[in-house]
Motif scaffolding. Structure first.
Motif, PDB file in Angstrom:
ATOM      1  N   UNK A 210       0.759  -1.007   0.021  1.00  0.00           N
ATOM      2  CA  UNK A 210       0.100   0.022   0.189  1.00  0.00           C
ATOM      3  C   UNK A 210       0.659   1.329  -0.070  1.00  0.00           C
ATOM      4  N   UNK A 211       0.408   2.324  -0.724  1.00  0.00           N
ATOM      5  CA  UNK A 211       1.293   3.423  -0.723  1.00  0.00           C
ATOM      6  C   UNK A 211       0.982   4.278   0.571  1.00  0.00           C
ATOM      7  N   UNK A 212       2.028   5.131   1.175  1.00  0.00           N
ATOM      8  CA  UNK A 212       1.701   5.743   2.443  1.00  0.00           C
ATOM      9  C   UNK A 212       2.310   7.074   2.034  1.00  0.00           C
ATOM     10  N   UNK A 213       1.284   8.063   1.747  1.00  0.00           N
ATOM     11  CA  UNK A 213       1.866   9.419   1.379  1.00  0.00           C
ATOM     12  C   UNK A 213       1.916   9.984   2.538  1.00  0.00           C
ATOM     13  N   UNK A 214       1.086   9.779   3.527  1.00  0.00           N
ATOM     14  CA  UNK A 214       1.036  10.570   4.837  1.00  0.00           C
ATOM     15  C   UNK A 214       0.581   9.768   6.133  1.00  0.00           C
ATOM     16  N   UNK A 215       0.980  10.228   7.346  1.00  0.00           N
ATOM     17  CA  UNK A 215       0.509   9.564   8.514  1.00  0.00           C
ATOM     18  C   UNK A 215      -0.119  10.526   9.416  1.00  0.00           C
ATOM     19  N   UNK A 216      -1.401  10.662   9.845  1.00  0.00           N
ATOM     20  CA  UNK A 216      -1.971  11.469  10.627  1.00  0.00           C
ATOM     21  C   UNK A 216      -1.661  12.910  10.125  1.00  0.00           C
ATOM     22  N   UNK A 217      -1.773  13.189   8.737  1.00  0.00           N
ATOM     23  CA  UNK A 217      -1.479  14.469   7.997  1.00  0.00           C
ATOM     24  C   UNK A 217      -0.349  14.689   7.645  1.00  0.00           C
ATOM     25  N   UNK A 218       0.669  13.859   8.206  1.00  0.00           N
ATOM     26  CA  UNK A 218       2.151  14.341   8.118  1.00  0.00           C
ATOM     27  C   UNK A 218       2.901  13.762   6.979  1.00  0.00           C
ATOM     28  N   UNK A 219       3.198  14.437   5.648  1.00  0.00           N
ATOM     29  CA  UNK A 219       3.611  13.717   4.668  1.00  0.00           C
ATOM     30  C   UNK A 219       4.821  12.600   4.790  1.00  0.00           C
ATOM     31  N   UNK A 239      -3.923  -2.692   8.847  1.00  0.00           N
ATOM     32  CA  UNK A 239      -4.369  -3.082   7.428  1.00  0.00           C
ATOM     33  C   UNK A 239      -5.784  -2.790   7.158  1.00  0.00           C
ATOM     34  N   UNK A 240      -6.331  -2.726   8.168  1.00  0.00           N
ATOM     35  CA  UNK A 240      -8.078  -2.270   7.972  1.00  0.00           C
ATOM     36  C   UNK A 240      -8.140  -0.794   7.420  1.00  0.00           C
ATOM     37  N   UNK A 241      -7.243   0.071   7.973  1.00  0.00           N
ATOM     38  CA  UNK A 241      -7.373   1.563   7.563  1.00  0.00           C
ATOM     39  C   UNK A 241      -6.654   1.567   6.285  1.00  0.00           C
ATOM     40  N   UNK A 242      -5.481   1.063   6.018  1.00  0.00           N
ATOM     41  CA  UNK A 242      -4.537   1.046   4.928  1.00  0.00           C
ATOM     42  C   UNK A 242      -4.939  -0.200   4.163  1.00  0.00           C
ATOM     43  N   UNK A 243      -5.917  -0.311   3.266  1.00  0.00           N
ATOM     44  CA  UNK A 243      -5.993  -1.706   2.888  1.00  0.00           C
ATOM     45  C   UNK A 243      -4.968  -1.989   1.721  1.00  0.00           C
ATOM     46  N   UNK A 244      -4.738  -3.110   1.743  1.00  0.00           N
ATOM     47  CA  UNK A 244      -3.311  -3.599   1.156  1.00  0.00           C
ATOM     48  C   UNK A 244      -3.983  -4.451  -0.157  1.00  0.00           C
ATOM     49  N   UNK A 245      -2.930  -4.638  -1.263  1.00  0.00           N
ATOM     50  CA  UNK A 245      -3.201  -5.263  -2.476  1.00  0.00           C
ATOM     51  C   UNK A 245      -1.992  -5.751  -2.871  1.00  0.00           C
ATOM     52  N   UNK A 246      -2.004  -7.132  -3.648  1.00  0.00           N
ATOM     53  CA  UNK A 246      -1.105  -7.571  -4.251  1.00  0.00           C
ATOM     54  C   UNK A 246      -0.086  -6.901  -5.222  1.00  0.00           C
ATOM     55  N   UNK A 247      -0.597  -5.968  -5.606  1.00  0.00           N
ATOM     56  CA  UNK A 247       0.168  -5.013  -6.356  1.00  0.00           C
ATOM     57  C   UNK A 247       0.045  -3.529  -5.986  1.00  0.00           C
ATOM     58  N   UNK A 248       0.896  -2.636  -6.608  1.00  0.00           N
ATOM     59  CA  UNK A 248       0.942  -1.274  -6.241  1.00  0.00           C
ATOM     60  C   UNK A 248       1.666  -0.800  -7.188  1.00  0.00           C
ATOM     61  N   UNK A 255       6.449   6.597  -0.400  1.00  0.00           N
ATOM     62  CA  UNK A 255       6.699   5.513   0.412  1.00  0.00           C
ATOM     63  C   UNK A 255       5.618   4.592   0.229  1.00  0.00           C
ATOM     64  N   UNK A 256       6.010   3.121   0.475  1.00  0.00           N
ATOM     65  CA  UNK A 256       5.304   2.231   0.515  1.00  0.00           C
ATOM     66  C   UNK A 256       5.447   1.181   1.630  1.00  0.00           C
ATOM     67  N   UNK A 257       4.282   0.668   2.212  1.00  0.00           N
ATOM     68  CA  UNK A 257       4.366  -0.343   3.182  1.00  0.00           C
ATOM     69  C   UNK A 257       4.327  -1.633   2.462  1.00  0.00           C
ATOM     70  N   UNK A 258       4.844  -2.666   2.857  1.00  0.00           N
ATOM     71  CA  UNK A 258       4.621  -4.021   2.388  1.00  0.00           C
ATOM     72  C   UNK A 258       4.861  -5.088   3.616  1.00  0.00           C
ATOM     73  N   UNK A 259       4.183  -6.162   3.294  1.00  0.00           N
ATOM     74  CA  UNK A 259       3.851  -7.151   4.276  1.00  0.00           C
ATOM     75  C   UNK A 259       3.718  -8.432   3.690  1.00  0.00           C
ATOM     76  N   UNK A 260       4.017  -9.644   4.533  1.00  0.00           N
ATOM     77  CA  UNK A 260       3.992 -11.098   3.909  1.00  0.00           C
ATOM     78  C   UNK A 260       2.790 -11.387   4.616  1.00  0.00           C
ATOM     79  N   UNK A 261       2.385 -12.719   4.027  1.00  0.00           N
ATOM     80  CA  UNK A 261       0.928 -12.968   4.230  1.00  0.00           C
ATOM     81  C   UNK A 261       0.272 -13.322   5.878  1.00  0.00           C
ATOM     82  N   UNK A 262       1.360 -13.612   6.566  1.00  0.00           N
ATOM     83  CA  UNK A 262       1.031 -13.868   8.022  1.00  0.00           C
ATOM     84  C   UNK A 262       1.252 -12.694   8.828  1.00  0.00           C
ATOM     85  N   UNK A 263       1.832 -11.714   8.243  1.00  0.00           N
ATOM     86  CA  UNK A 263       2.287 -10.362   8.733  1.00  0.00           C
ATOM     87  C   UNK A 263       3.406 -10.593   9.845  1.00  0.00           C
ATOM     88  N   UNK A 264       4.151 -11.746   9.657  1.00  0.00           N
ATOM     89  CA  UNK A 264       5.439 -11.638  10.269  1.00  0.00           C
ATOM     90  C   UNK A 264       6.704 -10.920   9.819  1.00  0.00           C
TER      91      UNK A 264
END
Length: 290
Positions: A210-219, A239-248, A255-264
């Protein structure tokens, strides 16, 4: 006609059986934290804690429920009894938790008791941020003859298309060019055929982005990303607030967040430079949980 008489014969028996079993027992009380998240990672050096006094306090928000009505509700050191809770069976709660000066993990307890004595207790966890590792890599799209295509979570190395295909279960992400849509993508190994990047390869492993342009209004600028020295920001992105997809879709300066299937495995990456096309490339700074 015969089947109707049979039904009329058995219906009283069913009603008697239900009466003998009695009504369904009432549900026990429960505590639900917003977005089903019961953990917050504290970053004493985080930008949000240094320039905004209000950000030095975290607010836990959730809902309590008791079908038998509330006898008491405890959150942290605060206790509410039935005279405060009234006759409601559901109630939203908020609790402000000071974070300044915290240097160790701690829990905040929540406990609900209903009018017949059923009790449920659920803690909310506060964890101190941990150091992260930083990598700088350059990836090439699927037909780039000079650069690797796949970043491995296993050893943090970059591999070519042929090297990735030889792996039994490659865990990581790819950089590719969707030929039909003319899009540059970060791609899970599971989606390479679907995204018209590799015509003859599909893995089972799923990576989310998921792309993360800002957090709490802070770029999330390059300077903010470069100054990130621990895992608080990446672990608090829900992951509920920042819906993730298998492509971006890849954009320079993002900036981008990435994670694996079990979130480890979690990490963030910042796109330093980008060239489009099937022979294109991207240079990334990657920061990952240890």
């Amino acid at each position: 006609m015969k089947k109707y008489f049979i039904a009329l014969f058995f219906l009283p028996l069913l009603l008697i059986a239900c009466e003998e079993e009695g009504p369904l027992p009432p549900m026990p009380p429960y505590i639900f934290f917003n977005n089903d998240v019961n953990t917050y990672v504290i970053d004493p050096s985080d930008f949000s804690l240094t320039d905004d006094p209000e950000a030095k306090v975290d607010t836990i928000v959730g809902r309590i429920y008791a079908q038998q009505k509330f006898r008491s509700f405890t959150m942290g050191d605060s206790v509410m009894t039935s005279d405060i809770l009234g006759d409601s069976i559901s109630r939203i709660f908020k609790l402000a938790v000071p974070l300044e000066g915290k240097t160790e993990d701690f829990d905040v307890s929540f406990m609900v008791t209903d009018q017949v004595g059923n009790t449920v207790s659920t803690p909310f966890h506060y964890l101190i941020a941990k150091p992260i590792d930083t990598y700088t890599v350059t990836l090439g799209a699927q037909y780039n003859p000079y650069l690797g295509f796949f970043f491995s979570f296993e050893d943090k190395q970059v591999y070519t298309v042929s090297e990735m295909k030889a792996m039994k279960d490659p865990q990581g992400f790819c950089f590719g060019y969707n030929i039909s849509k003319k899009e540059i993508l970060f791609v899970s190994p599971s989606d390479l055929i679907l995204q018209n990047i590799l015509p003859d390869y599909k893995a089972g492993y799923i990576t989310s982005f998921v792309s993360v342009p800002a957090v709490k209004g802070k770029p999330i600028t390059k300077s903010v990303f470069d100054n990130m020295t621990n895992d608080a920001l990446m672990r608090n992105l829900n992951m509920i607030e920042y819906a993730t997809f298998s492509t971006a879709t890849v954009n320079e300066g993002m900036a981008y967040l990435f994670k694996n299937e079990d979130n480890s495995v979690r990490g963030m990456m910042f796109v330093e430079s980008l060239t489009s096309g099937v022979g294109g490339n991207v240079t990334l700074t990657i920061k990952m949980m240890r």
